[in-house]
Design a protein around this motif. Sequence first.
Motif, PDB file in Angstrom:
ATOM      1  N   TYR A   1       0.855  -0.929   0.000  1.00 41.76           N
ATOM      2  CA  TYR A   1       0.011   0.040  -0.039  1.00 41.76           C
ATOM      3  C   TYR A   1       0.837   1.266  -0.070  1.00 41.76           C
ATOM      4  CZ  TYR A   1      -3.466   3.635   1.532  1.00 41.76           C
ATOM      5  OH  TYR A   1      -4.183   4.571   1.521  1.00 41.76           O
ATOM      6  N   THR A   2       1.976   1.262   0.722  1.00 41.23           N
ATOM      7  CA  THR A   2       2.823   2.399   0.777  1.00 41.23           C
ATOM      8  C   THR A   2       3.571   2.638  -0.561  1.00 41.23           C
ATOM      9  OG1 THR A   2       4.607   0.991   1.438  1.00 41.23           O
ATOM     10  CG2 THR A   2       3.352   2.510   3.354  1.00 41.23           C
ATOM     11  N   ARG A   3       3.693   1.684  -1.405  1.00 43.32           N
ATOM     12  CA  ARG A   3       4.209   1.619  -2.483  1.00 43.32           C
ATOM     13  C   ARG A   3       3.050   2.070  -3.714  1.00 43.32           C
ATOM     14  NH1 ARG A   3       3.177  -0.897  -7.030  1.00 43.32           N
ATOM     15  NH2 ARG A   3       2.096  -2.396  -6.164  1.00 43.32           N
ATOM     16  N   ARG A   4       1.988   1.577  -3.110  1.00 40.40           N
ATOM     17  CA  ARG A   4       0.723   2.287  -4.331  1.00 40.40           C
ATOM     18  C   ARG A   4       0.539   3.610  -4.277  1.00 40.40           C
ATOM     19  NH1 ARG A   4      -4.171  -0.022  -5.913  1.00 40.40           N
ATOM     20  NH2 ARG A   4      -5.033   1.438  -7.353  1.00 40.40           N
ATOM     21  N   ILE A   5       0.546   4.121  -2.924  1.00 44.10           N
ATOM     22  CA  ILE A   5       0.311   5.634  -2.839  1.00 44.10           C
ATOM     23  C   ILE A   5       1.580   6.715  -3.011  1.00 44.10           C
ATOM     24  CG2 ILE A   5      -1.631   5.341  -1.460  1.00 44.10           C
ATOM     25  CD1 ILE A   5      -0.418   6.221   1.101  1.00 44.10           C
ATOM     26  N   GLY A   6       2.791   5.759  -3.284  1.00 43.59           N
ATOM     27  CA  GLY A   6       4.091   6.668  -3.469  1.00 43.59           C
ATOM     28  C   GLY A   6       4.860   7.259  -2.416  1.00 43.59           C
ATOM     29  N   ILE A   7       4.358   6.747  -1.299  1.00 43.54           N
ATOM     30  CA  ILE A   7       5.180   7.508  -0.239  1.00 43.54           C
ATOM     31  C   ILE A   7       6.650   6.961   0.150  1.00 43.54           C
ATOM     32  CG2 ILE A   7       2.928   8.200   0.982  1.00 43.54           C
ATOM     33  CD1 ILE A   7       3.532   5.874   3.081  1.00 43.54           C
ATOM     34  N   LEU A   8       7.071   6.062  -0.575  1.00 42.57           N
ATOM     35  CA  LEU A   8       8.488   5.483  -0.300  1.00 42.57           C
ATOM     36  C   LEU A   8       9.285   6.158  -1.271  1.00 42.57           C
ATOM     37  CD1 LEU A   8       7.738   1.724  -0.365  1.00 42.57           C
ATOM     38  CD2 LEU A   8       7.933   3.233   1.411  1.00 42.57           C
ATOM     39  N   GLN A   9       8.849   7.062  -2.284  1.00 48.55           N
ATOM     40  CA  GLN A   9       9.753   7.683  -3.065  1.00 48.55           C
ATOM     41  C   GLN A   9      10.497   8.920  -2.319  1.00 48.55           C
ATOM     42  OE1 GLN A   9       9.917   6.949  -6.138  1.00 48.55           O
ATOM     43  NE2 GLN A   9       8.324   5.271  -5.424  1.00 48.55           N
ATOM     44  N   GLU A  10      11.635   9.372  -2.778  1.00 46.79           N
ATOM     45  CA  GLU A  10      12.195  10.514  -2.172  1.00 46.79           C
ATOM     46  C   GLU A  10      11.598  11.630  -1.998  1.00 46.79           C
ATOM     47  OE1 GLU A  10      16.762  12.648  -2.244  1.00 46.79           O
ATOM     48  OE2 GLU A  10      16.222  10.993  -3.626  1.00 46.79           O
ATOM     49  N   GLY A  11      10.785  12.119  -3.217  1.00 48.03           N
ATOM     50  CA  GLY A  11      10.055  13.072  -2.986  1.00 48.03           C
ATOM     51  C   GLY A  11       8.582  12.933  -3.210  1.00 48.03           C
ATOM     52  N   LEU A  12       7.658  13.362  -2.289  1.00 48.79           N
ATOM     53  CA  LEU A  12       6.317  13.030  -2.523  1.00 48.79           C
ATOM     54  C   LEU A  12       5.671  13.617  -3.580  1.00 48.79           C
ATOM     55  CD1 LEU A  12       3.940  11.512  -1.005  1.00 48.79           C
ATOM     56  CD2 LEU A  12       3.316  13.373   0.072  1.00 48.79           C
ATOM     57  N   LEU A  13       4.754  13.045  -4.480  1.00 46.05           N
ATOM     58  CA  LEU A  13       4.174  13.591  -5.577  1.00 46.05           C
ATOM     59  C   LEU A  13       5.052  14.061  -6.611  1.00 46.05           C
ATOM     60  CD1 LEU A  13       1.295  15.262  -3.207  1.00 46.05           C
ATOM     61  CD2 LEU A  13       1.009  13.356  -4.732  1.00 46.05           C
ATOM     62  N   ALA A  14       6.182  13.605  -6.771  1.00 45.16           N
ATOM     63  CA  ALA A  14       6.937  13.991  -7.781  1.00 45.16           C
ATOM     64  C   ALA A  14       7.449  15.453  -7.656  1.00 45.16           C
ATOM     65  CB  ALA A  14       6.473  14.249  -9.193  1.00 45.16           C
ATOM     66  N   SER A  15       7.699  15.744  -5.987  1.00 43.47           N
ATOM     67  CA  SER A  15       8.297  16.948  -5.554  1.00 43.47           C
ATOM     68  C   SER A  15       9.450  16.848  -4.788  1.00 43.47           C
ATOM     69  CB  SER A  15       7.084  17.724  -4.674  1.00 43.47           C
ATOM     70  OG  SER A  15       7.166  17.088  -3.383  1.00 43.47           O
ATOM     71  N   PRO A  16      10.060  18.069  -4.614  1.00 39.53           N
ATOM     72  CA  PRO A  16      11.456  17.867  -3.697  1.00 39.53           C
ATOM     73  C   PRO A  16      11.033  17.960  -2.210  1.00 39.53           C
ATOM     74  CG  PRO A  16      11.108  20.423  -4.279  1.00 39.53           C
ATOM     75  CD  PRO A  16       9.943  19.349  -4.951  1.00 39.53           C
ATOM     76  N   PHE A  17       9.540  17.570  -1.935  1.00 39.25           N
ATOM     77  CA  PHE A  17       9.401  17.452  -0.392  1.00 39.25           C
ATOM     78  C   PHE A  17       9.166  16.123  -0.148  1.00 39.25           C
ATOM     79  CE2 PHE A  17       7.837  21.540  -2.020  1.00 39.25           C
ATOM     80  CZ  PHE A  17       8.727  22.542  -1.253  1.00 39.25           C
ATOM     81  N   SER A  18       9.409  15.717   1.043  1.00 41.86           N
ATOM     82  CA  SER A  18       9.050  14.410   1.854  1.00 41.86           C
ATOM     83  C   SER A  18       7.701  14.513   2.273  1.00 41.86           C
ATOM     84  CB  SER A  18       9.896  14.282   3.078  1.00 41.86           C
ATOM     85  OG  SER A  18       9.626  15.269   4.006  1.00 41.86           O
ATOM     86  N   LEU A  19       7.160  13.256   2.635  1.00 41.57           N
ATOM     87  CA  LEU A  19       5.846  13.054   3.135  1.00 41.57           C
ATOM     88  C   LEU A  19       5.445  13.965   4.303  1.00 41.57           C
ATOM     89  CD1 LEU A  19       2.830  11.632   3.274  1.00 41.57           C
ATOM     90  CD2 LEU A  19       4.151  10.042   4.533  1.00 41.57           C
ATOM     91  N   ALA A  20       6.281  14.079   5.197  1.00 39.23           N
ATOM     92  CA  ALA A  20       6.217  15.008   6.127  1.00 39.23           C
ATOM     93  C   ALA A  20       6.121  16.477   6.068  1.00 39.23           C
ATOM     94  CB  ALA A  20       7.216  14.618   7.364  1.00 39.23           C
ATOM     95  N   GLU A  21       6.931  16.771   4.962  1.00 41.11           N
ATOM     96  CA  GLU A  21       6.956  18.257   4.693  1.00 41.11           C
ATOM     97  C   GLU A  21       5.798  18.570   3.930  1.00 41.11           C
ATOM     98  OE1 GLU A  21      11.902  18.949   4.384  1.00 41.11           O
ATOM     99  OE2 GLU A  21      10.741  17.875   2.457  1.00 41.11           O
ATOM    100  N   VAL A  22       5.319  17.729   3.130  1.00 42.06           N
ATOM    101  CA  VAL A  22       3.910  18.201   2.354  1.00 42.06           C
ATOM    102  C   VAL A  22       2.886  18.039   3.462  1.00 42.06           C
ATOM    103  CG1 VAL A  22       2.363  17.166   0.653  1.00 42.06           C
ATOM    104  CG2 VAL A  22       4.622  17.127   0.361  1.00 42.06           C
ATOM    105  N   ARG A  23       2.936  17.416   4.467  1.00 39.23           N
ATOM    106  CA  ARG A  23       1.855  17.292   5.270  1.00 39.23           C
ATOM    107  C   ARG A  23       1.796  18.684   6.383  1.00 39.23           C
ATOM    108  NH1 ARG A  23      -1.532  14.110   8.408  1.00 39.23           N
ATOM    109  NH2 ARG A  23      -2.794  15.497   9.530  1.00 39.23           N
ATOM    110  N   VAL A  24       3.112  19.076   6.425  1.00 41.97           N
ATOM    111  CA  VAL A  24       3.091  20.313   7.184  1.00 41.97           C
ATOM    112  C   VAL A  24       2.771  21.514   6.482  1.00 41.97           C
ATOM    113  CG1 VAL A  24       4.930  22.088   8.091  1.00 41.97           C
ATOM    114  CG2 VAL A  24       4.941  19.648   8.735  1.00 41.97           C
TER     115      VAL A  24
END
Length: 290
Positions: A1-24
Amino acid sequence: YTRRIGILQEGLLASPFSLAEVRVLYEIAHRDQPTAKDLRDELGMDRGYLSRVLARFERSGLLRRRRSEADGRESLLSLTPKGRRTFAPLEARSDEDVSSMLRTLPSPRRRDLVSAMTSIEELLSPGKAPAPRWRLRRHRPGDMGWIVHRHGVLYAQEYGWDETFEALVAKIVAEFIEKLDPKRERCWIAERDGKILGSVFLVRKADTVAKLRLLYVEPDARGLGIGARLISDCVAFARACGYERLVLWTQSNLSAARHLYEKAGFRLTGKESHHSFGHDLVAETWEVRL
């Protein structure tokens, strides 16, 4: 599931930001000038890590700080115009990614997904506000098969009854559909978020006598008052139709249902031993005068 929604990538949603940074970024964008403490309380983030994330946003021109007039030790946080321009496509991309996953699911399966996620959230969030209240509705295509299935499964699990009980339920619902008189007969379905939680039937037995049949409530919905409401609506409908008596047939070992019948004013009028559904049982007849 984490692979399916892409949160294992270095940048979430093809961005320079991590999951935590996008949530902030999300929290700042959707709150009215939160403080760092507000974000820590909501997200459970480490104070030092959150401080570094906010400092990075500030250096990049995404974040604006303003000293709080209520507490000089705190700063009110908001996104700059650049911050909003940076965040907006991330939110749009997230919505599109979720939409693309749901697009392949038919509507009933989407409801199943929402219901399952609601259950997970409730179970992992003690003290959370209760889920939306269930409602009663009339039956519709597909309900009868579900009712037969759930009766077969639940009575096998809880009482060890064999498939002959499921066959009996199938005969009852088939006869209900084939001979239905909507003015004097009815099926009620209890439902929440598209999930069936229970049901009951009222059928004509004679001109002045109606019969309550196939009352059931899902195990995870018991204690919500569904069973009592299904019975009370049956009684009220039977009375409105001009029936003089409402009767039902049950088994002596179904103690929870028997308790509900008694509370609703039904009285035990007969008993008979029999061997059915793979067990020696005691059948009971109950009735209430209307």
